[in-house]
Write an enzyme that holds these catalytic residues in place. Sequence first.
Site, short mmCIF file in Angstrom:
data_model
loop_
_atom_site.label_atom_id
_atom_site.label_comp_id
_atom_site.label_asym_id
_atom_site.label_seq_id
_atom_site.Cartn_x
_atom_site.Cartn_y
_atom_site.Cartn_z
N CYS A 1 0.85 -1.20 0.00
CA CYS A 1 0.00 0.00 0.00
C CYS A 1 0.88 1.24 0.00
O CYS A 1 2.01 1.24 0.50
CB CYS A 1 -0.89 0.04 1.24
SG CYS A 1 -2.09 -1.29 1.36
N ASP A 2 0.33 2.32 -0.53
CA ASP A 2 0.99 3.61 -0.42
C ASP A 2 -0.08 4.70 -0.38
O ASP A 2 -1.02 4.68 -1.17
CB ASP A 2 1.92 3.87 -1.60
CG ASP A 2 2.76 5.11 -1.38
OD1 ASP A 2 3.80 5.00 -0.69
OD2 ASP A 2 2.38 6.20 -1.85
#
Length: 215
Positions: free
Chosen positions: A81-82
């Site tokens: 995730c970012d």
Amino acid sequence: MTRLVLASASPARRSVLRAAGLEPIVRVSDVDEDAVAAALPADTGPRDIVVELARAKAHSVAAALAVDGNGTTEDLVVVGCDSMLLIDGELQGKPHTAEVAQARWQAMAGNNADLLTGHCVLRLRSGVVAAEALDCSATTVHFGKPDPAELDAYIATGEPLQVAGAFTLDGLGGWFVDRIDGDPSSVVGIGLPLLRRLLQEVGVGIDRLWADGRP
């Protein structure tokens, strides 16, 4: 047996998964986020940027698992995730310094912005990527107006320096968020509704992860 590998050092993301009934294997990627973003075409949109960063993290961890032999006989899903805040058309990541955090909050206070969280899910079988699913969640955050003393005290805690957009929803920054429009878990860093859909795309149901990975 199917286990979920979280390609992140974020305690907030781990807490979201644990509260949702999973105990992820945590492996931190060695991705240089600035370098990945800089290598993208100049016309890459904000949503695609955070998705590509999430993808780079997931693939980095998947490659490390293959090299060191961990999980090569297991059925694994790797989740990267970012998160970044989109405000006034510009993506804002972690401020890192108090000066940058102050400037961010001058722009954010009393306004709203979109918190974008890119997600990448990889299905690994015998250490090989067998399937991949990608997408981005977007949640609108409406910020309050901390007075100068409150903002100074908040920044002095160090919390906003190491989080996307210089705020948290589930920590001290929650005092200064008036409301959100969208998924609260995605603001924390990993969107459960979106993650569930991406897991389904690679052939893994939540019931299977619950059975194999309860805390």
